[in-house]
Design an enzyme around this catalytic site. Structure first.
Site, short mmCIF file in Angstrom:
data_model
loop_
_atom_site.label_atom_id
_atom_site.label_comp_id
_atom_site.label_asym_id
_atom_site.label_seq_id
_atom_site.Cartn_x
_atom_site.Cartn_y
_atom_site.Cartn_z
CE LYS A 1 -3.74 -2.03 2.81
NZ LYS A 1 -4.77 -1.72 2.03
NE ARG B 1 -11.01 -9.79 -1.75
CZ ARG B 1 -11.08 -8.91 -2.56
NH1 ARG B 1 -11.27 -9.29 -3.92
NH2 ARG B 1 -11.09 -7.89 -2.13
N1 BES Z 1 -7.87 -4.03 4.54
C1 BES Z 1 -8.33 -3.41 3.44
C2 BES Z 1 -9.61 -2.75 2.92
C3 BES Z 1 -9.74 -1.39 3.71
C4 BES Z 1 -9.38 -0.29 3.23
C5 BES Z 1 -10.14 -1.32 5.10
C6 BES Z 1 -9.43 1.08 3.87
C7 BES Z 1 -10.40 -0.23 5.90
C8 BES Z 1 -10.03 0.91 5.16
C9 BES Z 1 -8.32 -4.54 2.50
O1 BES Z 1 -7.34 -5.76 2.71
C10 BES Z 1 -7.66 -4.33 0.94
O2 BES Z 1 -6.65 -3.85 1.00
N2 BES Z 1 -8.46 -4.21 0.05
C11 BES Z 1 -8.25 -3.39 -1.24
C12 BES Z 1 -8.58 -4.50 -2.25
C13 BES Z 1 -8.22 -4.71 -3.59
C14 BES Z 1 -6.51 -4.87 -3.52
C15 BES Z 1 -8.82 -5.39 -4.44
C16 BES Z 1 -8.84 -2.37 -1.69
O3 BES Z 1 -10.12 -2.15 -0.93
O4 BES Z 1 -8.19 -1.50 -2.19
MN MN Z 2 -5.45 -5.31 2.02
#
Ligand code: BES
Ligand code: MN
Ligand code: ZN
Length: 502
Positions: free
Chosen positions: A280, A354
């Site tokens: 990230k 997931r």
């Molecule tokens: N933990 C994150 C989702 C999240 C984002 C929770 C902001 C709380 C606040 C999750 O694991 C994630 O990174 N999701 C990605 C999915 C994508 C890579 C398909 C996302 O939401 O960008």
């Molecule tokens: Mn994630």
């Protein structure tokens, strides 16, 4: 939170400390409130006029050190239109919310307060007083474990005593004993979510969960070796780049009839989510210490159910991992075989929640044959884009459960909004190399995530709640000023009560 917060339930009499009273539109007070304010009746009217205060919902009026009452402060909280007339058993949220507003007006430095539990048309019922107290308790929450100094002007009382004046203190006290178990569950969840990831890694999370044992919850902790044996390679793949060992914690509360199938709650417990190799951006990454909020809610709920000896059989299961980039970390393109036998191609290592849930859902379904499964997860940023912090996203294969949760959401103020599932979305996660891939592209990101989960629940009635927007990031409400909200504990406690006991 003050070092010690004590609630008492007393008859309507002369108050101690800060006095909080309620009024409806056009300054309509209840009879006991009119009696206590009688010596300053004229002053209240003049202050209200000077401040253009009429009792509108959410507004407040402060009267400092009124001579005739010998109190440090009187706070009038506006309720708006005839609140008490409504049957509030159906909507405790109204009471919880006003309890929060009331507590919010008690200065942190005050050691003593009295809240008159009376609306315009008269005293509140015992359960309503308890709901008011619940809101007050949650509003008083503050996570200051790591603050070693206070700024000037931020003095706080060491001990705070709040008395709720009401018509039947003994009954209110009894109702509070139960509501308090819910408050404790929410506070437990908030504490877990607020803790930083250097303190709360999977092993430590499991250790803290084990303390539910003293309430009679059976807690099992599965380590990596045990999960390997079960074939939970999707969960294990997420944790394999971390110095901290992954854990699966299974909690069982058997308060119901022997042999009755349990209901099950499953939580995403990513103690920190860097994104892994698909790392990230730096900005805001610190929030990913809260990526275990789903798991925290499950622990808080199990606490509440056990503490009040709920007559239900309930299973709580949380998958605890840390998603890190490392020489041993999983790569995009890797293919993992889940416990169910289905294979997943990893497209993006940041779509890890997931993967964890796929194995935990399958495990719980197979082992416990639950009546239904509800999972909670801070699963996608996309759900925040869609719903903000007002509603959690709800995905389900069961209309009846959806209806129950929607109702529980309106009652508790922890609202859920149903999102669609369907074969068109399911197709989006088909993979060239494996049975499925872990992302479905930019469009409908929350839905394709839910579609993947659905592939692991078989025909069992199931709900997935995407709580990325509601569980953390200071969802500001009248009952929460902290970064973590403890979202879902009150909702699911209400659902359970409704399902079994109403
Ligand atoms: N933990 C994150 C989702 C999240 C984002 C929770 C902001 C709380 C606040 C999750 O694991 C994630 O990174 N999701 C990605 C999915 C994508 C890579 C398909 C996302 O939401 O960008
Ligand atoms: Mn994630
Ligand atoms: Zn995540």
């Amino acid at each position: 939170m003050p070092a010690a917060l004590k609630f008492g339930f007393v008859p309507f009499a002369h108050p101690n400390g800060v006095l909080v009273v309620f009024c409806e539109d056009s300054l309509k007070f209840g009879p006991a409130t009119r009696r206590v304010l009688a010596p300053i009746d004229e002053l209240v009217r003049r202050c209200a006029a000077a401040d253009r205060f009429t009792g509108k919902s959410g507004t407040t009026l402060q009267i400092l050190a009124p001579l005739a009452l010998n109190l440090p402060r009187v706070v009038v909280v506006g309720l708006g239109k005839e609140r008490a007339a409504k049957e509030s058993a159906a909507k405790p949220w109204d009471l919880v919310k006003f309890g929060g507003v009331a507590m919010g007006k008690v200065p942190a430095a005050a050691g003593q307060a009295t809240i008159f539990a009376e609306f315009g048309s008269g005293a509140l019922k015992a359960q309503q007083v308890a709901d008011l107290a619940l809101g007050a308790r949650l509003r008083a929450y503050d996570f200051d474990l790591y603050k070693t100094k206070r700024k000037d002007g931020d003095e706080r009382a060491e001990r705070v005593e709040v008395d709720f004046a009401c018509s039947n203190p003994a009954a209110a006290e009894k109702a509070w004993a139960r509501a308090m178990t819910i408050a404790d569950g929410v506070v437990l969840a908030r504490d877990l979510v607020n803790e930083p990831a250097n303190v709360l890694y999977p092993g430590e999370f499991a250790r803290r969960t084990s303390s539910l044992g003293k309430l009679g919850v059976n807690v099992e902790v599965l380590d990596v070796a045990a999960m390997k044996k079960l074939g939970m390679n999707a969960l294990l793949g997420v944790g394999q780049g971390s110095a901290h060992e992954s854990k699966l914690v299974v909690m069982r509360w058997n308060g119901g009839k022997r042999g009755v199938d349990p209901i099950a709650f499953i939580g995403k417990g990513v103690c920190f989510d860097t994104g892994g190799i698909s790392i990230k951006p730096a900005s805001g990454m610190e929030d990913m210490k809260g990526d275990m909020a789903g798991a925290a809610c499950v622990v808080g709920l199990m606490h509440a159910l056990a503490a009040r000896k709920a007559k239900v059989n309930a299973v709580g299961a949380i998958g605890l991992v840390e998603n890190m980039p490392d020489g041993k970390a999983q790569r995009p393109g890797d293919i993992v075989k889940t416990m169910s036998g289905q294979t997943i191609e990893i497209i993006n290592t940041d779509a890890e929640g997931r993967l964890v849930l796929a194995d935990v859902l399958h495990y719980v379904n197979k082992r416990f044959k639950p009546k239904f499964m509800i999972n909670l997860a801070t699963l996608t940023g996309a759900i925040i884009v869609a719903l903000g912090q007002e509603y959690a996203g709800m995905f389900s294969n069961d209309d009846k459960l959806v209806e129950r949760l929607t109702k529980a959401g309106e009652a508790t103020g922890e609202r859920v909004w149903r999102m669609p599932l369907g074969p068109e979305y399911d197709k989006m996660i088909d993979s060239k190399f494996a049975d499925m891939k872990n992302t479905g592209g930019r469009w409908a990101g929350s839905i394709t995530a839910a579609q993947l989960l659905q592939r692991f629940v078989d025909k069992t009635p199931w709900v997935h709640l995407d709580v990325a927007g509601t569980a953390m990031g200071s969802p500001q409400t009248d009952i929460n000023k902290s970064w973590a909200s403890g979202w879902g504990v009150r909702l699911l406690e209400r659902l359970v009560e409704d399902y079994y006991e109403r």
